[in-house]
Design an enzyme around this catalytic site. Structure first.
Site, PDB file in Angstrom:
ATOM      1  CB  THR A  29      -0.981  -0.022   1.246  1.00 26.60           C
ATOM      2  OG1 THR A  29      -1.906  -1.024   1.192  1.00 26.60           O
ATOM      3  CG2 THR A  29      -1.809   1.474   1.374  1.00 26.60           C
ATOM      4  CG  PHE A  89       0.426   4.588   3.746  1.00 29.43           C
ATOM      5  CD1 PHE A  89      -0.615   4.853   4.673  1.00 29.43           C
ATOM      6  CD2 PHE A  89       0.899   3.212   3.442  1.00 29.43           C
ATOM      7  CE1 PHE A  89      -1.423   3.693   5.252  1.00 29.43           C
ATOM      8  CE2 PHE A  89       0.548   2.415   4.175  1.00 29.43           C
ATOM      9  CZ  PHE A  89      -0.912   2.249   4.929  1.00 29.43           C
TER      10      PHE A  89
END
Length: 376
Positions: free
Chosen positions: A281, A283
């Protein structure tokens, strides 16, 4: 009838004339650009270009040629605008973009907010970017994190923007438009789900599994091997781990990171349960200041477009003509306007670069509501 060779020779002769006329046209457009600079006129005159297109269309004999000359002159006028935007930059009339370059974020004493709870992947991302000893705290939602930096109770927020398997985090794109906050950094961490339960629990004890909906989906292959387990969605993987600890029920487990399991005193019953073991992921680091690191090399923008044929195509051409590499494009519906979309684009560059200023000037004039979301 002329031979193929003779026809090609005739085409070559016509092309030579077209090239000469093209250079003559661009020279005249350059003179028009100089006039506009001296007299404070805008480069893009939508009404003038519309009238020009209608005029050239009226001078051809077939429907096929009408569409062709329309497309040709759209391109010619687009190239003329890009030349004039370049002249603006060279003349120093582009002005400064309202962002200040800084050598560092000065985050030593900063307060950083992340969504979720202790043990969340967003906390891991926060510590990965700002260091293990950073001063961070959590709130429940993405919106609360954006509100915290807008009101000044936090200096930075760390928020998920994209997952390698689940795709874009749509809510974050909407919040970037709603709030006057700006991206100043990014970090990517691996997403490694485990099945975690109370100390002493066994996989055979489990009857209910809690996690964020996306995490349950990302571990679906493993979970489907236990079809008798009830899957229950909660707001965050770390919140799921916290619930298991608080409920003290050995029949319950959480899909969460090993980090969250450790923070909440759980035992990892099964590790690496992701369907895709190469899952990560991205960020973003967000603040309420219009700043960017001087060595930043990625820019995020968003804009809306007139609902007309070819409008996105012409906007994207500004990246081509300025030799800028576009790395991502997303679209989101514009609230309250059915079937209209806002586009989000990431591209390589720095706000201090002349090519970037040139491209943004063209994008701003030819789009609607363009916003620079950050340079990082």
């Amino acid at each position: 009838m002329a031979s193929l060779t003779e026809l090609r020779e005739q085409l070559d002769a016509v092309d030579d004339e077209i090239v000469k006329l093209f250079e003559k046209r661009m020279d005249l457009c350059g003179q028009v650009g100089e006039y506009k600079i001296q007299n404070g006129r805008k480069v893009f005159d939508r009404q003038r270009e519309s009238e020009k297109l209608k005029s050239v269309e009226s001078k051809v004999s077939t429907e096929f040629n009408r569409k062709g000359v329309h497309e040709l002159y759209e391109q010619l006028m687009s190239m003329s605008r890009k030349l004039q935007y370049q002249q603006l930059v060279q003349a120093g009339t582009l002005g400064r973009l309202p962002f200040i370059g800084v050598s560092s974020l000065h985050a030593g004493n900063a307060r950083i907010v992340f969504p979720g709870t202790d043990g969340a992947y967003s906390q891991a991302a926060t510590k990965h970017y700002f260091g293990e000893n950073c001063n961070c705290f959590y709130v429940q939602t993405f919106r609360e994190a954006m509100e915290a930096i807008e009101e000044g109770s936090a200096d930075f927020a760390v928020l998920p923007i994209e997952n390698s398997t689940a795709g874009a985090v749509d809510e974050m794109y909407d919040l970037l438009v709603e709030f006057e906050n700006y991206i100043v950094g990014e970090t990517t961490i691996p997403i490694e789900h485990t099945l975690a339960g109370l100390p002493g629990a066994e996989i055979s004890d489990i009857r209910r599994v809690y996690s964020k909906g996306v995490a349950l989906m990302q571990a679906s292959r493993f979970l489907n091997e236990h079809s008798d387990w009830q899957q229950i969605s909660v707001a965050n993987t770390a919140i799921a781990a916290k619930k298991i600890l608080e409920d003290k029920d050995k029949s319950q487990a959480a899909v969460c990171s090993a980090y969250a399991a450790s923070v909440h005193g759980l035992t990892v019953l099964q590790d690496q349960i992701n369907d895709d073991l190469d899952n990560s992921t991205r960020f973003i680091v967000v603040t309420n200041q219009k700043i960017f690191l001087e060595d930043a090399d990625k820019i995020s923008i968003c804009f809306e477009l007139p609902h007309t044929s070819g409008s996105l195509y012409h906007l994207l051409s500004h990246f081509i003509y300025n030799d800028l590499n576009m790395t991502k494009i997303e679209s989101r519906p514009v609230k309250g306007r059915n079937w209209e979309y806002r586009f989000f684009i990431d591209f390589e560059g720095n706000l201090a670069d002349a090519a970037v200023k040139n491209a943004i000037r063209g994008l701003r004039e030819e789009s609607t509501n363009l916003r620079i979301l950050g340079n990082y």
